[in-house]
Design a protein around this motif. Structure first.
Motif, PDB file in Angstrom:
ATOM      1  N   ALA A 165      35.750 -10.737  14.011  1.00 52.56           N
ATOM      2  CA  ALA A 165      34.480 -10.020  13.827  1.00 52.56           C
ATOM      3  C   ALA A 165      33.447 -10.588  14.779  1.00 52.56           C
ATOM      4  O   ALA A 165      33.297 -11.812  14.876  1.00 52.56           O
ATOM      5  N   THR A 166      32.733  -9.712  15.462  1.00 47.94           N
ATOM      6  CA  THR A 166      31.745 -10.168  16.441  1.00 47.94           C
ATOM      7  C   THR A 166      30.614  -9.155  16.584  1.00 47.94           C
ATOM      8  O   THR A 166      30.852  -7.946  16.464  1.00 47.94           O
ATOM      9  N   PRO A 167      29.381  -9.625  16.806  1.00 46.59           N
ATOM     10  CA  PRO A 167      28.304  -8.684  17.106  1.00 46.59           C
ATOM     11  C   PRO A 167      28.757  -7.722  18.207  1.00 46.59           C
ATOM     12  O   PRO A 167      29.374  -8.145  19.193  1.00 46.59           O
ATOM     13  N   ALA A 168      28.455  -6.427  18.015  1.00 48.61           N
ATOM     14  CA  ALA A 168      29.018  -5.411  18.909  1.00 48.61           C
ATOM     15  C   ALA A 168      28.363  -5.418  20.286  1.00 48.61           C
ATOM     16  O   ALA A 168      29.003  -5.107  21.288  1.00 48.61           O
ATOM     17  N   THR A 169      27.089  -5.766  20.341  1.00 50.29           N
ATOM     18  CA  THR A 169      26.426  -5.776  21.649  1.00 50.29           C
ATOM     19  C   THR A 169      25.708  -7.093  21.839  1.00 50.29           C
ATOM     20  O   THR A 169      25.413  -7.798  20.874  1.00 50.29           O
ATOM     21  N   GLY A 170      25.422  -7.408  23.083  1.00 47.27           N
ATOM     22  CA  GLY A 170      24.865  -8.723  23.369  1.00 47.27           C
ATOM     23  C   GLY A 170      23.444  -8.690  23.864  1.00 47.27           C
ATOM     24  O   GLY A 170      22.908  -9.713  24.289  1.00 47.27           O
ATOM     25  N   ASP A 171      22.808  -7.551  23.784  1.00 44.03           N
ATOM     26  CA  ASP A 171      21.484  -7.405  24.363  1.00 44.03           C
ATOM     27  C   ASP A 171      20.422  -7.949  23.390  1.00 44.03           C
ATOM     28  O   ASP A 171      19.544  -7.229  22.945  1.00 44.03           O
TER      29      ASP A 171
ATOM     30  N   VAL B  14      28.674  -4.698  13.921  1.00 37.16           N
ATOM     31  CA  VAL B  14      29.674  -5.748  14.123  1.00 37.16           C
ATOM     32  C   VAL B  14      31.004  -5.065  14.392  1.00 37.16           C
ATOM     33  O   VAL B  14      31.395  -4.153  13.654  1.00 37.16           O
ATOM     34  N   ASP B  15      31.677  -5.468  15.462  1.00 33.17           N
ATOM     35  CA  ASP B  15      33.022  -4.948  15.743  1.00 33.17           C
ATOM     36  C   ASP B  15      34.036  -5.786  14.982  1.00 33.17           C
ATOM     37  O   ASP B  15      33.999  -7.021  15.054  1.00 33.17           O
ATOM     38  N   VAL B  16      34.947  -5.104  14.289  1.00 30.21           N
ATOM     39  CA  VAL B  16      35.990  -5.826  13.569  1.00 30.21           C
ATOM     40  C   VAL B  16      37.346  -5.332  14.073  1.00 30.21           C
ATOM     41  O   VAL B  16      37.599  -4.128  14.107  1.00 30.21           O
TER      42      VAL B  16
ATOM     43  N   LEU C 175      25.353 -11.909  10.011  1.00 31.16           N
ATOM     44  CA  LEU C 175      26.154 -12.508  11.099  1.00 31.16           C
ATOM     45  C   LEU C 175      25.416 -12.416  12.437  1.00 31.16           C
ATOM     46  O   LEU C 175      25.327 -13.402  13.186  1.00 31.16           O
ATOM     47  N   VAL C 176      24.881 -11.258  12.737  1.00 31.07           N
ATOM     48  CA  VAL C 176      24.148 -11.090  14.009  1.00 31.07           C
ATOM     49  C   VAL C 176      22.947 -12.039  14.062  1.00 31.07           C
ATOM     50  O   VAL C 176      22.654 -12.654  15.088  1.00 31.07           O
TER      51      VAL C 176
ATOM     52  N   ARG D 242      28.727 -14.308  20.688  1.00 22.92           N
ATOM     53  CA  ARG D 242      29.545 -13.078  20.654  1.00 22.92           C
ATOM     54  C   ARG D 242      30.919 -13.401  21.182  1.00 22.92           C
ATOM     55  O   ARG D 242      31.023 -14.166  22.161  1.00 22.92           O
ATOM     56  N   LEU D 243      31.954 -12.835  20.597  1.00 24.46           N
ATOM     57  CA  LEU D 243      33.301 -13.047  21.123  1.00 24.46           C
ATOM     58  C   LEU D 243      33.610 -11.905  22.079  1.00 24.46           C
ATOM     59  O   LEU D 243      34.011 -10.817  21.666  1.00 24.46           O
ATOM     60  N   ALA D 244      33.372 -12.172  23.345  1.00 25.63           N
ATOM     61  CA  ALA D 244      33.588 -11.153  24.381  1.00 25.63           C
ATOM     62  C   ALA D 244      33.913 -11.881  25.674  1.00 25.63           C
ATOM     63  O   ALA D 244      33.486 -13.027  25.865  1.00 25.63           O
TER      64      ALA D 244
END
Ligand code: NIG
Ligand code: FE
Length: 407
Positions: free
Chosen positions: A13-19, A30-32, A346-347, A364-366
């Motif tokens: 699970a990670t925040p979907a965007t990094g802006d 959150v992208d899972v 989480l974010v 963020r996991l990206a």
């Protein structure tokens, strides 16, 4: 290149965007990925995806593997507000408060921050380094891979600088909280602020990345805080404020006027303050443990988010108002007391907290981001908030290295 493959994770699970700082609907995105892997190359994330995608393109070269079965991965947590450089404890005052004494009464009677200041002045720089390293390790065991730490328990030149140095030595980001309380050797807050700017700021600015001030009745008013923060800004420091913790005396207006990175606490903030922050770039850092610990009202988190403000969450770890190192506990309180969703929580303690610290490379996991990860002992990442004070943190990886493994 050293590669580490964390495979067969139940979830990533990670925040979907990094802006960051994210606000509004983006705060809850959150992208899972189920049945997933994370591939790390040296200190960076190289790839994240479903196990199926990994099979299609085998990883070249030597790869160390970590079995993620039964675990879920989230980004390393970022604690953007802590006070870890203190000696002694306040167990006695805790008992007095349990018997009805208030935080303000204890401070006005020379206790509170001032009693920790006496204890901290009494230890040497070396012992302070040991103390901060111990607290850093406790935070790590709760999943915190990046922490900010404030001074503010020296209030004299040597001890303030020793606190900042100890925080930096432990790998933290030091914030000079030179204006935390007025120590007894100065006649009043004006005289103390003048002295601190003249005698401590030049050296503090070489060690710290930010400055902070406690804007409150009985400590520093808006005029004194403005002088302090303007001098700190001129010395190159980012600005933070402790504001609206016990009373609204204009801290939000000052934070917006000065373009501060954040205003932290906000337990006493009313609708006008919420609207003012929402229309600004100042991040509202919410510290629900402090509200819980001092039995104060919770900050108006849901109103802030719904009005469009950027928020972050932090522990406020300190010996007086928040003796707790756990961001997972903060996430539980965020969901049960602040009206936030697990995704928003989480974010708020990953990318948004990193942005308060001016860090864009983590949270963020990206691909390309710092390989800071927490593996939770749960197949659903939301146990982070769901399992109140649970023994959840299984493994912590910082810059691609395993730095904590649960016994
Ligand atoms: O964020 N309110 C000011 N500072 C800290 C508490 C410090 C203390 O009580 O030692 C806080 O709550
Ligand atoms: Fe604080």
């Amino acid at each position: 290149m050293r590669r580490l493959l964390i495979r067969d994770l139940a979830q990533v699970a990670t925040p979907a965007t990094g802006d960051a700082p994210l606000r509004g609907a983006a705060l809850g995105c959150v992208d899972v990925v189920d049945n997933a892997f994370v591939l790390v190359a040296d200190d960076r994330v190289e790839a994240v995806g479903p196990m199926g995608a990994l099979g299609a393109s085998p990883v070249a070269g030597t790869v160390e593997e970590l079995d993620g079965r039964g675990l879920s991965a989230i980004p390393g947590l970022v604690d953007c507000h802590t006070h870890p450089a203190f000696a002694g404890d306040r167990a006695h005052e805790f008992a007095l408060r349990a018997g009805g004494a208030t935080y303000e009464e204890l401070l006005a009677a020379g206790g509170g921050i001032l009693s920790t200041t006496r204890a901290t002045r009494a230890v040497g720089a070396e012992e302070l380094e040991t103390i901060v390293a111990r607290h850093r390790d406790a935070m790590l065991a709760h999943g915190t891979t990046t922490f900010e730490g404030k001074s503010g328990y020296g209030l004299d030149r040597a001890t303030e600088l020793a606190q900042l140095t100890a925080i930096r030595a432990a790998g933290g980001l030091p914030t000079w909280l030179g204006a935390h309380a007025v120590p007894p050797e100065h006649p009043d807050a004006d005289a103390y602020v003048d002295w601190a700017i003249r005698e401590v700021l030049p050296e503090a600015a070489r060690i710290a990345v930010a400055a902070d001030v406690f804007v409150e009745r009985g400590t520093f008013d808006v005029t004194q805080a403005r002088s302090y923060l303007e001098a700190c800004r001129a010395a190159g420091l980012a600005l933070r404020l402790h504001g609206d913790q016990l009373s609204e005396i204009g801290a939000v207006g000052l934070a917006v006027e000065l373009g501060a990175r954040s205003i932290d606490h906000l337990e006493a903030t009313g609708p006008a303050g919420v609207a003012h922050l929402a229309a600004s770039d100042v991040v509202a850092v919410l510290l629900p443990i402090a509200a819980l610990y001092l039995a104060r009202p919770m900050p108006p988190a849901r109103d802030l988010v719904d009005a469009g403000a950027a928020i972050a969450l932090a522990t406020d770890f300190n010996p007086g108002s928040a003796y707790c190192e756990s961001l997972p506990v903060v996430c539980t309180l965020a969901c049960t007391q602040l009206g936030l969703t697990p995704e928003e929580a989480l974010v708020a303690c990953t990318v948004n907290a990193a942005s308060v610290l001016g860090l864009e490379d983590r949270g963020r996991l990206a691909p390309g981001r710092r390989a800071d990860l927490v593996l939770l002992d749960a197949t659903d990442w939301r146990h982070l908030a769901y399992h109140l004070a649970g023994d959840l943190v299984h493994t912590v990886i910082r810059e691609g290295q395993v730095v904590f493994r649960r016994a």
